[in-house]
Write a protein that holds these residues in place. Structure first.
Motif, mmCIF file in Angstrom:
data_model
loop_
_atom_site.group_PDB
_atom_site.id
_atom_site.type_symbol
_atom_site.label_atom_id
_atom_site.label_comp_id
_atom_site.label_asym_id
_atom_site.label_seq_id
_atom_site.Cartn_x
_atom_site.Cartn_y
_atom_site.Cartn_z
ATOM 1 N N VAL A 72 0.862 -1.185 0.000
ATOM 2 C CA VAL A 72 0.000 0.000 0.000
ATOM 3 C C VAL A 72 0.898 1.234 0.000
ATOM 4 N N GLY A 73 0.624 2.133 -0.930
ATOM 5 C CA GLY A 73 1.419 3.355 -1.007
ATOM 6 C C GLY A 73 2.651 3.231 -1.887
ATOM 7 N N LEU A 74 2.909 2.042 -2.400
ATOM 8 C CA LEU A 74 4.046 1.912 -3.325
ATOM 9 C C LEU A 74 3.731 2.640 -4.633
ATOM 10 N N PRO A 75 4.727 3.246 -5.260
ATOM 11 C CA PRO A 75 4.453 3.896 -6.552
ATOM 12 C C PRO A 75 4.093 2.857 -7.624
ATOM 13 N N GLN A 76 3.259 3.280 -8.572
ATOM 14 C CA GLN A 76 2.800 2.406 -9.654
ATOM 15 C C GLN A 76 3.943 1.662 -10.335
ATOM 16 N N SER A 77 5.067 2.362 -10.460
ATOM 17 C CA SER A 77 6.172 1.782 -11.224
ATOM 18 C C SER A 77 6.788 0.567 -10.538
ATOM 19 N N LYS A 78 6.569 0.447 -9.223
ATOM 20 C CA LYS A 78 7.157 -0.683 -8.484
ATOM 21 C C LYS A 78 6.274 -1.927 -8.531
ATOM 22 N N LEU A 79 4.975 -1.722 -8.845
ATOM 23 C CA LEU A 79 4.024 -2.827 -8.722
ATOM 24 C C LEU A 79 4.184 -3.959 -9.743
ATOM 25 N N PRO A 80 4.480 -3.647 -11.018
ATOM 26 C CA PRO A 80 4.599 -4.766 -11.966
ATOM 27 C C PRO A 80 5.571 -5.840 -11.495
ATOM 28 N N LYS A 81 6.683 -5.431 -10.916
ATOM 29 C CA LYS A 81 7.685 -6.403 -10.483
ATOM 30 C C LYS A 81 7.142 -7.265 -9.336
ATOM 31 N N ILE A 82 6.391 -6.615 -8.437
ATOM 32 C CA ILE A 82 5.811 -7.371 -7.323
ATOM 33 C C ILE A 82 4.791 -8.388 -7.830
ATOM 34 N N ARG A 83 3.982 -7.967 -8.800
ATOM 35 C CA ARG A 83 3.023 -8.911 -9.394
ATOM 36 C C ARG A 83 3.765 -10.057 -10.062
ATOM 37 N N LEU A 84 4.781 -9.689 -10.821
ATOM 38 C CA LEU A 84 5.519 -10.685 -11.593
ATOM 39 C C LEU A 84 6.137 -11.748 -10.685
ATOM 40 N N GLU A 85 6.649 -11.302 -9.546
ATOM 41 C CA GLU A 85 7.369 -12.240 -8.685
ATOM 42 C C GLU A 85 6.484 -12.991 -7.704
ATOM 43 N N ASN A 86 5.298 -12.435 -7.414
ATOM 44 C CA ASN A 86 4.504 -13.021 -6.335
ATOM 45 C C ASN A 86 3.133 -13.534 -6.713
ATOM 46 N N ILE A 87 2.538 -12.950 -7.748
ATOM 47 C CA ILE A 87 1.105 -13.178 -7.945
ATOM 48 C C ILE A 87 0.823 -13.878 -9.273
ATOM 49 N N GLY A 88 -0.067 -14.854 -9.216
ATOM 50 C CA GLY A 88 -0.627 -15.409 -10.441
ATOM 51 C C GLY A 88 -2.123 -15.180 -10.394
ATOM 52 N N PHE A 89 -2.665 -14.558 -11.447
ATOM 53 C CA PHE A 89 -4.114 -14.309 -11.473
ATOM 54 C C PHE A 89 -4.818 -15.361 -12.315
ATOM 55 N N ILE A 90 -5.993 -15.741 -11.878
ATOM 56 C CA ILE A 90 -6.845 -16.592 -12.710
ATOM 57 C C ILE A 90 -8.214 -15.927 -12.763
ATOM 58 N N PHE A 91 -8.741 -15.822 -13.966
ATOM 59 C CA PHE A 91 -9.954 -15.026 -14.150
ATOM 60 C C PHE A 91 -11.141 -15.893 -14.534
ATOM 61 N N GLN A 92 -12.312 -15.388 -14.210
ATOM 62 C CA GLN A 92 -13.534 -16.093 -14.591
ATOM 63 C C GLN A 92 -13.608 -16.257 -16.108
ATOM 64 N N GLY A 93 -13.213 -15.183 -16.820
ATOM 65 C CA GLY A 93 -13.311 -15.208 -18.286
ATOM 66 C C GLY A 93 -12.051 -15.721 -18.968
ATOM 67 N N PHE A 94 -11.178 -16.355 -18.228
ATOM 68 C CA PHE A 94 -9.931 -16.973 -18.707
ATOM 69 C C PHE A 94 -8.881 -15.969 -19.191
ATOM 70 N N ASN A 95 -9.337 -14.973 -19.967
ATOM 71 C CA ASN A 95 -8.428 -13.937 -20.468
ATOM 72 C C ASN A 95 -7.206 -14.495 -21.202
#
Ligand SMILES: Nc1ncnc2c1ncn2[C@@H]1O[C@H](COP(=O)(O)OP(=O)(O)OP(=O)(O)O)[C@@H](O)[C@H]1O
Ligand SMILES: [Mg+2]
Lengths: 249, 376
Positions: A72-95
Motif C-alpha cells: 500500500v502506497g508503493l508507486p505504480q512503477s514498483k508494482l509490476p515487479k511485485i506482481r511478476l514475482e509473487n502473484i498469479g491471477f486466474i480469471f472467470q473469463g480466462f483472459n
C-alpha cells in the motif's frame, strides 16, 4: 508463514456524494499451503480485495503486506515487479490471448520473466502437460472447452512460479466436472507446492475444497473459519443475508 | 513480445483489412491533395525553377516573371567583367503573345526565348527536335500538353502565326506547365525579340550562372552595385515570388491549399480513429498482461510495434497507389506531383499518427481497471 497480511484495509471509489465504500476495514491473513475461499454477495467487495492484494488497484488506507513487503502506497512503477514475482491471477473469463496457441499463451508469461526461445517452449510444454493439456500445445483458445481454457490459464499463471495465486470465480463459467478438475489442480498447488491460494467464488459445488472459508459482507469480513471446524453444508444452506455475523474488530 | 503484437494484428483478418483500408485511404487522400498543391507550385514556378540560372536580373518591382518590363541590354555589358560570373545571357519570358489557330481565333501563349547555347533558360524536356533546329529563324518548340488541344499543332514542320508573324514548329517539349494553363512555347532569344516586336538592344531578363563555389549573396550584391533600376534575385527568391504571386496572390491556390489542409486533417482523424479502435478492441488483453506483471514499457512496445507494422503496410500500399495516380496525372492537364520530399513527410506523419493514437488508447490499459480484467 504468512503469504498475505491485510490490516484494516479501506477502499473508497470516488469521493463526496457518489463515493462507494467498497472495503471498510478488512483484516485477513493468508498462509502458505492454504486454499482459502472468499465468499460474499455481489458487490460485497471481493474483487476489490483481491485486486488490491494483487497490486492492480491501490488502496485508500490500511496495510497489505505481500510476503513481507508492504504494497500500500508503493508507486505504480514498483508494482509490476511485485506482481511478476509473487502473484498469479486466474480469471472467470480466462483472459487468454486468442491470437496465440496454448503454448504461446504460456510462453508470453515466461517472456515476462525473461525466459525465451527454446527454453520457453520446453517449459511451456511442461506446464501444459502438468494441467493435462499435453495434446493441445498448438491449439488456439477458440478450439478449447471452457475447462481446458481455464487449465491453460492456470499453466500460464504457474509460469511465473508465483507463491500466491488469486482466482476470481475460476469455476463460474464451467460445468461441475470441469470445475472440480480446476479445483483439484488448485488444491494440489496449495498443498504440494506450498502456494497460498485465494479463490473468490459463489460456487457452492466447490466449498469442500477449502481449507478455510472467509466471508465478506458489505466491505467487511463477517466470518473466517477453518473448514474443518465448519460443516460445509451450513455455508451452503444459509443464505448470506441471514447469517448471524460476529463482527470482526 | 513482438510476436504477440504481430499475431494479434494478423489474427483478425477483417479487423486488419478495416484498419489498413482506413490508413491507406488517408495516405492516398493526403498524397493526392498535397500533390495537387505541389503541381500548382510547380506550374507557377517551373519557368524559373527549372532554369539552370543561379541569379536573375529583373526589372524593378517584378512580382512574377511573366510581367517583366524591358530594360537595356547594356546592363549585360556592365557586369561581364565581374569575376564570379561564369556566364550571363539575355532571357525573355512573356505571357503577352498570341497564336492564331486554324479557326482564326487567337490563343494566348507563354513565350520563352533564351540563349540556346547557354542552356540556362530553356528549352527543357525536349521530346522531338533538337536545339540546333530551334536556332533557325521563326523556329519554335511547343509543349505537347496543350499543343494539339489548344493550338491544333500535331507535327514538326507545321506553320503557324505567332503575334502576326510566321512561325514554324521545329520540335516539342513535354510536361512544361504554366500556371495560367497557357501553352508553353520556346524559341531563341532573337526569335522571341522579333515575335514580341522588342527593340534589338533590349531584354526582359538577364540570367546568370555563377562560377562554381561562388557565394551567391556576395555575387548578387556585387552585381547590384553596378546596375541601376533593376533587381538582382537568386533563383529561389524569384521562385518564391512566383509562387506567392500565382498561388496566394491570385487566390487560385488558396482553395487547393485549403483542400490539402483538410485532407491532412481528415487523414489524421481517420488514422487516429482506426488505430485507436483497433487498440481498444484488445484492451482487455493488455489489462491481462499488466496483471501478469508486464510493465507499461512492455505494453507500449507491443502497441507501438502493431502501430508501426500497420502503418508501414498501409503506407506502402497507399503511397504506391498515389505514385501511380501521380504518374498518370502527369500525362494530363492536372499535375499531381508526389516527390520524395512528400513521400518522406507522409511517411513520418503516418507512423507518428499511428504511434500517437495507439499510445493514447493504451493509456486506458496502463491504468488497469480491475473490472475490465475480472469481468466474466
Ligand atoms: N471502479 C469502480 N468505481 C466505483 N465503484 C466501484 C468500482 N468497482 C467496484 N465498485 C463498487 O464497489 C463495490 C464492490 O465491488 P466489487 O467488484 O469488489 O464486488 P464483488 O464482491 O466482486 O461483486 P461481484 O460478486 O458482483 O463480482 C460495489 O458496490 C461496486 O459497485
Ligand atoms: Mg467480483
Amino acid at each position: 508463514m504468512k503469504a498475505i497480511e491485510v490490516v484494516n484495509l479501506v477502499k473508497t471509489y470516488g469521493a463526496g456524494e457518489t463515493a462507494v465504500h467498497a472495503l471498510k476495514g478488512v483484516d485477513l491473513d493468508v498462509f502458505e499451503s492454504e486454499l482459502l475461499l472468499l465468499l460474499g454477495a455481489s458487490g460485497s467487495g471481493k474483487t476489490t480485495l483481491i485486486s488490491i492484494v494483487g497490486g492492480i488497484l491501490s488502496a485508500t488506507s490500511g496495510n497489505c503486506v505481500i510476503r513481507g513487503r508492504e504494497i500500500v502506497g508503493l508507486p505504480q512503477s514498483k508494482l509490476p515487479k511485485i506482481r511478476l514475482e509473487n502473484i498469479g491471477f486466474i480469471f472467470q473469463g480466462f483472459n487468454l490471448f486468442p491470437a496465440l496457441t496454448t503454448q504461446e499463451n504460456v510462453e508470453i508469461a515466461l517472456d515476462l520473466k525473461g525466459v525465451r526461445g527454446g527454453k520457453a517452449k520446453k517449459r511451456a510444454a511442461e506446464l501444459l502437460e502438468r494441467v493435462g493439456l499435453k495434446e493441445k500445445l498448438k491449439t488456439f483458445p477458440a478450439d478449447l472447452s471452457g475447462g481446458q481454457k481455464q487449465r491453460v490459464a492456470i499453466a500460464r499463471a504457474l509460469a511465473g512460479e508465483p507463491p500466491i495465486i488469486l482466482a476470481d470465480e475460476p469455476t463460474a463459467a464451467l460445468d461441475s466436472e470441469s470445475g472440480r478438475l480446476i479445483m483439484d489442480l488448485l488444491q494440489e498447488l496449495a498443498h504440494e507446492q506450498n502456494r497460498a491460494i485465494v479463490v473468490v467464488t459463489h460456487d457452492n459445488r466447490i466449498f469442500d475444497y477449502a481449507d478455510r472459508i472467509v466471508k465478506i459482507e458489505d466491505g467487511r469480513i463477517s466470518k473466517d473459519e477453518s473448514n474443518e471446524q465448519t460443516d460445509a453444508a451450513t455455508w451452503m444452506a444459509v443464505p448470506s443475508a441471514s447469517v448471524n455475523i460476529p463482527q470482526t474488530a | 513480445m513482438a510476436s504477440l503484437a504481430i499475431k494479434n494484428l494478423f489474427h483478425e483478418k477483417v479487423r486488419l483489412v478495416v484498419t489498413l483500408t482506413g490508413i491507406v485511404f488517408s495516405v492516398i487522400l493526403t498524397a493526392v491533395q498535397l500533390g495537387i498543391f505541389q503541381g500548382f507550385i510547380a506550374a507557377s514556378t517551373d519557368i524559373v525553377g527549372k532554369s539552370n540560372a543561379d541569379l536573375w536580373i529583373v526589372s524593378q518591382n517584378v512580382t512574377h516573371v511573366e510581367q517583366g518590363v524591358e530594360f537595356s541590354e547594356s546592363n549585360l555589358y556592365k557586369i561581364v567583367e565581374i569575376k564570379g560570373i561564369e556566364r550571363a545571357e539575355k532571357q525573355i519570358v512573356s505571357l503577352g503573345a498570341q497564336m492564331k489557330k486554324s479557326d482564326g481565333s487567337d490563343e494566348g501563349i507563354t513565350l520563352v526565348g533564351s540563349d540556346l547555347d547557354g542552356g540556362m533558360g530553356g528549352a527543357w524536356n525536349i521530346v522531338e527536335g533538337s536545339l540546333e533546329d530551334l536556332k533557325k529563324p521563326d523556329a519554335i518548340f511547343v509543349d505537347k500538353l496543350y499543343a494539339e488541344s489548344k493550338l491544333g499543332i500535331t507535327k514538326i514542320g507545321q506553320v503557324v502565326e505567332l503575334n502576326k508573324r510566321r512561325a514554324r514548329v521545329a520540335g516539342f517539349t513535354k510536361g512544361i506547365r504554366i500556371f495560367t494553363s497557357q501553352p508553353a512555347v520556346f524559341t531563341s532569344f532573337k526569335n522571341a525579340q522579333s515575335f514580341l516586336n522588342m527593340r534589338e538592344d533590349e531584354t526582359l531578363y538577364i540570367v546568370i550562372k555563377a562560377v562554381e563555389g561562388k557565394n551567391l549573396d556576395e555575387l548578387k550584391s556585387e552585381i547590384a552595385a553596378k546596375l541601376e533600376n533593376v533587381e538582382v534575385l537568386t533563383r529561389s527568391e524569384l521562385v518564391y515570388r512566383q509562387g506567392i504571386y500565382w498561388v496566394i496572390g491570385t487566390g487560385a491556390g488558396i482553395t487547393v491549399l485549403v483542400a490539402a489542409a483538410l485532407a491532412i486533417i481528415v487523414g489524421i482523424v481517420i488514422v487516429a480513429q482506426t488505430i485507436y479502435s483497433a487498440t481498444v478492441d484488445h484492451i482487455r488483453e493488455y489489462g491481462t498482461l499488466k496483471a501478469m506483471g508486464a510493465t507499461n514499457f512492455y505494453l507500449y512496445r507491443i502497441i507501438i510495434t502493431q502501430a508501426i507494422v500497420s502503418g508501414l503496410i498501409a503506407f506502402v500500399i497507399g503511397i504506391s497507389v498515389s505514385l501511380v495516380i501521380s504518374r498518370i496525372s502527369l500525362e494530363g492537364t492536372l499535375a499531381i506531383i508526389v516527390n520524395w520530399q512528400l513521400v518522406l513527410a507522409l511517411f513520418v506523419l503516418t507512423i507518428l499518427m499511428c504511434c500517437g493514437s495507439s499510445v493514447v488508447a493504451i493509456r486506458k490499459a496502463t491504468t488497469i481497471d480491475p473490472a475490465m480484467v475480472f469481468k466474466g
